[in-house]
Design an enzyme around this catalytic site. Structure first.
Site, mmCIF file in Angstrom:
data_model
loop_
_atom_site.group_PDB
_atom_site.id
_atom_site.type_symbol
_atom_site.label_atom_id
_atom_site.label_comp_id
_atom_site.label_asym_id
_atom_site.label_seq_id
_atom_site.Cartn_x
_atom_site.Cartn_y
_atom_site.Cartn_z
ATOM 1 C CG HIS A 53 -4.755 0.995 -4.164
ATOM 2 N ND1 HIS A 53 -4.183 0.697 -2.934
ATOM 3 C CD2 HIS A 53 -5.797 0.138 -4.306
ATOM 4 C CE1 HIS A 53 -4.858 -0.285 -2.365
ATOM 5 N NE2 HIS A 53 -5.841 -0.645 -3.177
ATOM 6 C CE1 TYR A 55 -6.441 -7.785 -7.737
ATOM 7 C CE2 TYR A 55 -6.494 -8.611 -5.491
ATOM 8 C CZ TYR A 55 -6.272 -7.589 -6.382
ATOM 9 O OH TYR A 55 -5.873 -6.365 -5.919
ATOM 10 N NE ARG A 83 -2.979 -3.453 -1.494
ATOM 11 C CZ ARG A 83 -2.455 -4.277 -0.590
ATOM 12 N NH1 ARG A 83 -1.142 -4.439 -0.520
ATOM 13 N NH2 ARG A 83 -3.243 -4.941 0.243
ATOM 14 C CE LYS A 118 -7.399 -1.056 5.728
ATOM 15 N NZ LYS A 118 -8.169 -1.162 4.458
ATOM 16 C CG HIS A 132 -6.106 -8.604 1.160
ATOM 17 N ND1 HIS A 132 -6.347 -9.028 -0.136
ATOM 18 C CD2 HIS A 132 -5.894 -7.262 1.073
ATOM 19 C CE1 HIS A 132 -6.284 -7.998 -0.955
ATOM 20 N NE2 HIS A 132 -6.011 -6.917 -0.251
ATOM 21 N NE ARG A 149 -3.493 -2.302 2.808
ATOM 22 C CZ ARG A 149 -3.168 -3.447 3.400
ATOM 23 N NH1 ARG A 149 -1.965 -3.609 3.925
ATOM 24 N NH2 ARG A 149 -4.058 -4.429 3.475
#
Length: 275
Positions: free
Chosen positions: A217, A252, A220, A159, A243, A136
């Site tokens: 982004h 995806y 990414r 994150k 994630h 990120r």
């Protein structure tokens, strides 16, 4: 404004302590409905409310309005302003594939960067790093020299405060080293502007926009897409992207399916037979 609506606004602003923006959104959505229908919301039936909301053709806008209505009626039910537990279903929004660039598109843009200057070296290294690591932009800009150990990247400021280790291509490491060797001022963070200050998100956006026409982004997404089309397992991609849930990575999935389909069409003998 009806008494029930006034009580709800007081609840979300004082008891729940929501931001001014969130409280304002609730107030705007619900007051608009009361003004349109000229009745307190608590007295309206489901059909009247849905008819009033039918003017919103954009599904995301509609869902925001429904969220406000549901929160209001949930508050009324819990506080015995209403005996019925009213809840509206959200409109289904199709999941769209995130925008991404191919390796060739990124490589062609990288070749256009003038690496004879310090800023050129930085821009080249930054774009290459983002595509090679899938970080990120906030994680990227928080990196320090000690976060790169050999061919491994230690992402400390992830994150959700979840640290992770990500392997990174040698070519990206070499690009960073070439950029750092030309740095006149030693700084705490790897990425800096011409003044030697930490590079801002806006500056990073301008760099990728200048050469690629996209936000950081998108690189990414491009990283994840390249891994999936290359045959990477979805759970591995989840780990690399950081994630928390596999559900997030599943955007995806249809890339993976499309890649499998194309592989069968190219490689399986029966796919070449004429009907």
């Amino acid at each position: 404004m009806s008494n029930e609506l006034e009580a709800f606004i007081e609840y979300v602003s004082i008891i729940k302590a929501l931001s001014k923006k969130s409280v304002g959104a609730y107030k705007s959505d619900l007051m608009a409905l009361e003004e349109t229908l000229r009745k307190p919301l608590i007295t309206l039936d489901s059909n009247s409310l849905l008819n009033a909301l039918s003017i919103y053709k954009n599904k995301r806008t509609l869902n925001r309005k429904l969220s406000s209505v549901n929160a209001f009626f949930d508050f009324c039910y819990k506080n015995q302003f209403s005996t019925e537990k009213t809840k509206f279903k959200f409109s289904k929004i199709p999941k769209l594939l995130p925008k991404f660039l191919s390796y060739e598109e990124i490589q062609n843009s990288l070749n256009q960067i003038d690496r004879s200057t310090f800023l050129g070296l930085r821009d080249y290294a930054l774009i290459l790093f983002l595509y090679a690591s899938g970080t990120r932009i906030s994680e990227c800009l928080a990196l320090r020299r000690e976060d790169i150990d050999g061919e491994w990247l230690h992402i400390r400021h992830a994150k959700g405060e979840k640290e992770r280790m990500v392997p990174i291509a040698k070519v990206a490491i070499m690009a960073i080293e070439n950029y750092l060797n030309e740095k006149k001022k030693d700084t705490l963070f790897i990425w800096s502007n011409y003044k030697g200050e930490k590079l801002s998100r806006i500056s990073a956006y301008k760099i990728t926009q200048k050469y690629l026409g996209v936000s950081p982004h998108v690189l990414r997404h491009s990283y994840a897409t390249s891994l999936i089309t290359g045959g990477a397992d979805l759970r591995v991609v989840q780990e690399l992207l950081g994630h928390a849930s596999l559900l997030t990575t599943q955007i995806y999935t249809h890339i993976q399916k499309q890649n499998l389909k194309e592989t069968v069409q190219v490689c399986h003998p029966m796919s070449k037979e004429q009907k």
